[in-house]
Design an enzyme around this catalytic site. Sequence first.
Site, PDB file in Angstrom:
ATOM      1  N   SER A 119       0.829  -1.207   0.000  1.00  0.00           N
ATOM      2  CA  SER A 119       0.000   0.000   0.000  1.00  0.00           C
ATOM      3  C   SER A 119       0.865   1.259   0.000  1.00  0.00           C
ATOM      4  O   SER A 119       0.562   2.233  -0.697  1.00  0.00           O
ATOM      5  CB  SER A 119      -0.943   0.008   1.210  1.00  0.00           C
TER       6      SER A 119
ATOM      7  N   ASN B 137       2.528   1.439  -3.729  1.00  0.00           N
ATOM      8  CA  ASN B 137       1.700   1.412  -4.938  1.00  0.00           C
ATOM      9  C   ASN B 137       0.361   2.146  -4.841  1.00  0.00           C
ATOM     10  O   ASN B 137      -0.206   2.509  -5.884  1.00  0.00           O
ATOM     11  CB  ASN B 137       1.417  -0.044  -5.330  1.00  0.00           C
ATOM     12  N   TYR B 138      -0.161   2.344  -3.637  1.00  0.00           N
ATOM     13  CA  TYR B 138      -1.520   2.892  -3.529  1.00  0.00           C
ATOM     14  C   TYR B 138      -1.603   4.215  -2.786  1.00  0.00           C
ATOM     15  O   TYR B 138      -2.478   5.028  -3.066  1.00  0.00           O
ATOM     16  CB  TYR B 138      -2.446   1.864  -2.863  1.00  0.00           C
ATOM     17  N   ILE B 139      -0.716   4.441  -1.825  1.00  0.00           N
ATOM     18  CA  ILE B 139      -0.725   5.707  -1.081  1.00  0.00           C
ATOM     19  C   ILE B 139       0.155   6.707  -1.818  1.00  0.00           C
ATOM     20  O   ILE B 139       1.323   6.417  -2.106  1.00  0.00           O
ATOM     21  CB  ILE B 139      -0.206   5.505   0.358  1.00  0.00           C
TER      22      ILE B 139
END
EC number: 5.6.2.1
Length: 754
Positions: free
Chosen positions: A708, A711-713
């Site tokens: 996370s 790649n996502y935050i």
Amino acid sequence: MTRSTSSSSSTSNNRSQLSSDEDDIPLSQTALIKNQSPESSEQTSVKNETDYDSDDVLARQHKKRKLKKIKEEEDNKNAALKNSNKKRKSMKKDELKEDLKGEEEEEEEDEDNEYKWWEGQNDDDDTIKWHSLIHNGVLFPPDYNPLPAHIKLYYDGKPVDLPLDAEEVAGFYAALLETDHGKNPVFQKNFFNDFLQVLKETGGTLNNVEIKDFEKCDFSKIHAFFQLQKDQKKQLSAQERKQLRLEKEKFEEPFKFCELDGRKEQVGNFRVEPPDLFRGRGAHPKTGKLKRRVHAEDIVLNLSKNAPIPPPPEGHRWGEIRHDNTVQWLAMWRENIFNSFKYVRLAANSSLKGQSDYKKFEKARQLKSHIDAIRKDYRKNLKSKVMLERQKAVAIYLIDVFALRAGGEKSEDEADTVGCCSLRYEHVTLKPPNTVIFDFLGKDSIRFYQEVEVDKQVFKNLAIFKRPPKQPGHQLFDRLDPSILNKYLQNYMPGLTAKVFRTYNASKTMQDQLDLIPNKGSVAEKLLKYNAANRTVAILCNHQRTVTKGHALSVERANMKIKELIWQKIRLKKAILQMEPTIFEKEPKYFKEIEDLTKEEEEEIHKKIIEKENDRYRKKFVRENDKKKFENEELLEEKVLTEWLDKVNDLKLQYEKELKGGTIELKPSLNTVEKIKTQIEKLEQRIQISSIQLKDKEENSEVSLGTSKVNYIDPRLSVVFCKKYNVPIEKIFTKALRDKFKWAIESVDEEWRF
């Protein structure tokens, strides 16, 4: 970087670029120049080496001579002239400062020349990715090294002579014989089928032994040989391992960098994956299948038209040479397990990858301007009379609220992983009035299991989607697939897909969590709260991991470390009482913990400390002798180790004496109460930090924070956290991530918000 607007201008620009670069040093030479800093060269245009030396090195040498001359003049001054020379010295110091200032300005100028695309130096044309691309191809794995003649596979008790290709595949399984993979029936079945296929392709065994039954195969001799090689490798000294590492790095150096539009940039995965058995994650149906060796004939290279073509391995030729500047990859090939393409791309810290990350997170930020309208519409459509609209509404609700992936159709031989659109009847259990249990295999065969409360209308719709004649095996969203969903979403915002929702919700959740953190406490306490926020996002995105085998031992060690620190603190407090017995009456609370440890606990701590000290000195003795042996120096004698261990034994006797009520002996520097109290304060800080780290370790044992965070935050949120809360960025991002997210680190201040 200037990008063209038509194919004709693109061709013209390419020719111009190639013409201007003709005098540059070839990549094949620049890649091998020793001690060349990637950090400085990857962001700047390639310069002529001779010009650089004449302009820069000579100037620096002149400055050094000048500074040396000033020092000599000052040292030779007569003492009698000291006062009269003060003004002259001052003037020369000013000159020295000016020279240093000039050097600093030059360094700042170099930094200013760095390619900082995030400051608006790139344009908006997404079609053309580069104008010139030069690289050295890919690094192939070494050829197979045959087993010794006496090491064989045995079948039904008989030795088997295998063709080399089949022997290599047998070795892949033998290496995993004692692992969980090797004991997995699915893994065994897939391996054996592919092994028999390779045997068939190579004409069968060389001594006419017919292999039919996996249970009759004995891989133990091959496994033992590999284990012996592993053990021998472990016996290598630190110096020998370092030497091997340096040789490997030197060999790989030409493949690590490419030249992109005149800039030296790092290549990511330049190694071709070696042949092996596919393992996969979770309960993957293809685990154990053979990943075949990739040859040059399988590979497509992509580079500039006038770039030199890297030589293929001897006896081979490249599959294809392309000159496609609308893509970012340098090489590609098709792998045999999933029949999908593998790509060699630029490294995570490259300008193209950085721009790609930036655009991804900016796309997610744009969603915040449309999210209210999307939510308003899907809530309205939950009651639509058109079933497709109702299914779209429920799907977007699940993707938005619970961060489900969109999902897609799978072939029969692929893992049974699903997402929102591919949920089946059995994946969803309804518990009135509005509780839903999701239970399915998500990406990478990681189980997604959540019991959640949903909107009452969503619950009603899910009940409708499950009505007879539907039964287990039937699609829940039978009129919907990801392409229909994504096409619908793009009515709200160009480029909007279900995946953008995950990035948006992950970053928005992180922003909300960070807003709750008070700006107080130690760095360790702030990091604990940061990780708690990260963990909230990881749970939302279902980023799970299996508890590692070494977790329990790691926790045990951490607890013992804290116990040792507490014992050290108690020991120091006892020493204070020895110095000033009356101090106990003045500060009774300060000394109340001196009886917290029992004698048995102290004995256990003493034992652990002595074991560690003995082990430390033994390892030091081996390490020192390995170093001396490597450098052809005289080895340390055994008596040196004996002397070291005697010191540990003296320490052991001292601890035994203390345990019986004897005098506590501290090092000479701790000779006052004030100094001992200062040391106690330091120990209390270490205890606090260690306790926080242990809590963090236990809470994160089943959650993967890295996925996370990377790649996502949005990485700018982590940068803002560090700047706002005075936390070193090194505590959040590793060196590799600091390079990858340099654009984020340098582009925002503490006031930035997602």
